[in-house]
Design a protein around this motif. Structure first.
Motif, short mmCIF file in Angstrom:
data_model
loop_
_atom_site.label_atom_id
_atom_site.label_comp_id
_atom_site.label_asym_id
_atom_site.label_seq_id
_atom_site.Cartn_x
_atom_site.Cartn_y
_atom_site.Cartn_z
N ILE A 192 0.78 -1.03 0.34
CA ILE A 192 -0.25 0.13 0.25
C ILE A 192 0.68 1.48 -0.09
CG2 ILE A 192 -1.50 1.81 1.40
CD1 ILE A 192 -3.07 -2.12 2.40
N ASP A 193 0.13 2.27 -0.74
CA ASP A 193 1.69 3.81 -0.76
C ASP A 193 2.72 3.38 -1.09
OD1 ASP A 193 1.57 5.67 -0.85
OD2 ASP A 193 2.67 6.12 1.17
N ASN A 194 2.75 1.81 -1.93
CA ASN A 194 4.42 1.59 -2.32
C ASN A 194 4.11 1.02 -4.10
OD1 ASN A 194 7.12 1.70 -1.94
ND2 ASN A 194 6.57 -0.86 -1.01
N ALA A 195 6.03 0.46 -4.29
CA ALA A 195 5.78 -0.17 -5.61
C ALA A 195 7.16 -1.02 -4.78
CB ALA A 195 5.91 1.00 -6.75
N LEU A 196 6.92 -2.21 -5.05
CA LEU A 196 8.36 -3.16 -5.58
C LEU A 196 9.37 -3.94 -7.02
CD1 LEU A 196 6.67 -5.73 -2.93
CD2 LEU A 196 7.82 -3.88 -2.21
N PRO A 197 10.39 -2.47 -6.95
CA PRO A 197 11.50 -3.00 -7.62
C PRO A 197 11.43 -4.43 -8.21
CG PRO A 197 11.98 -0.86 -6.38
CD PRO A 197 10.79 -1.69 -5.18
N HIS A 198 11.24 -5.08 -7.40
CA HIS A 198 12.29 -6.82 -7.53
C HIS A 198 10.81 -7.48 -7.41
CE1 HIS A 198 14.82 -9.46 -7.74
NE2 HIS A 198 14.57 -10.17 -6.99
#
Length: 344
Positions: A192-198
């Motif tokens: 939530i309120d984020n993005a995971l770049p992997h």
């Protein structure tokens, strides 16, 4: 023709999609469900924490879940769909193959094995003939067919349409839905309120599986497509639908209209679960979008848009429903192809 089928790993997220898609199927009759030892012996309603947005079919809810072992699956089951974790599938699928079962698997193990068909029915149905080599080399009475990773299957139909212009190099960045990680794969505090770049292992799957899917089969082996593929995979807080930005370098210099035509006119296949039009192309540059477009053609279509010319080719966005077209639906379609081609 009535084909009795079973689901290996029936209580998980993809297993539940299988059950949803098999409900009222014109050919397949669901006859067996398997899961972990903890679930074995329970009714499916008791064993599964149902998360799909349609009710559990009544006849399935009362079915007894068996162990994921050939001893718990009747001999008259013709075809198995596997949604097992790859580590489990690597150990368990061969047990069923030794016993003569045909397995259409969504699990990632063996996708790049030289004698295992990695298949999208609209793209490379002829690769099923690897089954003959597989049986000779492994001594299996059964057969193992794989569908590609959910992010790969979103992109590859569009690349297949572009191949007439000479695919040389592909760079892709993905924005992948949380359902691709399974129900408990990503916590709310992470996403939530984020993005995971992997996403572990995802990039290498896209880079290798796409070349096998578009590779040439000469009757004995598949030669990987000569294009170079580089992927960057990211998790974002959408529930379903993988959106991908693709940059394709081409030998030719097609116009935007020619690229759109090639995608729109790319041929489909006549199977019960196949979309009437494989690739839906939008003129609106703000489409496709996960929430608006992931369910097109019952979640089995691929959508594309935002096509633009670049110095060396084209760039565009593409989208598919990751747990339908990208997982259970892909295995289901492979199962239908196996029946159509006489392997079941």
């Amino acid at each position: 023709m009535n084909v009795r089928v079973g689901i290996l790993g029936a209580t998980g997220a993809v297993g539940q999609r299988f059950i949803q898609l098999l409900d009222d199927h014109p050919t397949f009759e669901l006859a067996a469900l398997t899961a972990s030892e903890e679930s074995a012996g329970k009714s499916y309603r008791e064993a599964a924490k149902w998360r799909v947005n349609t009710p559990i079919p009544d006849d399935v809810a009362s079915m007894t879940v068996g162990r994921t072992h050939p001893d718990d699956v009747a001999d008259d089951v013709d075809l198995l769909f596997s949604s097992l974790p790859s580590s489990v599938a690597a150990e368990v699928e061969p047990l069923f193959l030794d016993e003569g079962y045909v397995v259409s698997s969504n699990s990632s193990n063996d996708r790049m094995a030289e004698d295992v068909p990695l298949t999208i029915p609209e793209i490379n149905p002829g690769h099923l003939d690897l089954i003959e080599i597989q049986r000779e080399e492994r001594g299996w009475d059964g057969a193992l067919v794989k569908n590609p990773n959910c992010s790969t299957i979103t992109m590859v139909p569009t690349l297949a349409a572009l191949d007439e212009f000479g695919l040389e190099r592909v760079n892709v960045t993905t924005l992948q839905a949380v359902s691709g990680a399974g129900y408990s794969g990503v916590t709310s505090m992470e996403i939530i309120d984020n993005a995971l770049p992997h996403i572990g292992g995802e990039e290498s799957k896209m880079e290798t599986e796409s070349r096998k899917l578009l590779g040439a089969f000469d009757g004995s082996e598949v030669t990987l497509h000569g294009m170079e593929v580089a992927a960057s995979c990211n998790r974002i807080p959408t529930l379903d639908g993988h959106l991908e930005s693709v940059f394709a370098d081409l030998a030719d210099e097609p116009s935007v209209d020619e690229v759109a035509r090639a995608m729109r006119e790319f041929p489909g296949i006549d199977l019960p679960s196949a979309p009437e039009q494989l690739i839906h192309v939008f003129d609106d540059p703000s489409r496709p979008q996960p929430r608006l477009d992931r369910d097109r053609e019952n979640g089995m279509a691929v959508c594309a848009g935002g096509i633009q010319e670049t110095t060396h080719g084209v760039k565009y966005n593409c989208l598919a429903h990751n747990t339908i077209r990208g997982a259970a639906g892909a295995s289901l379609l492979n199962g239908e192809l196996l029946v159509e081609e006489g392997w079941v």
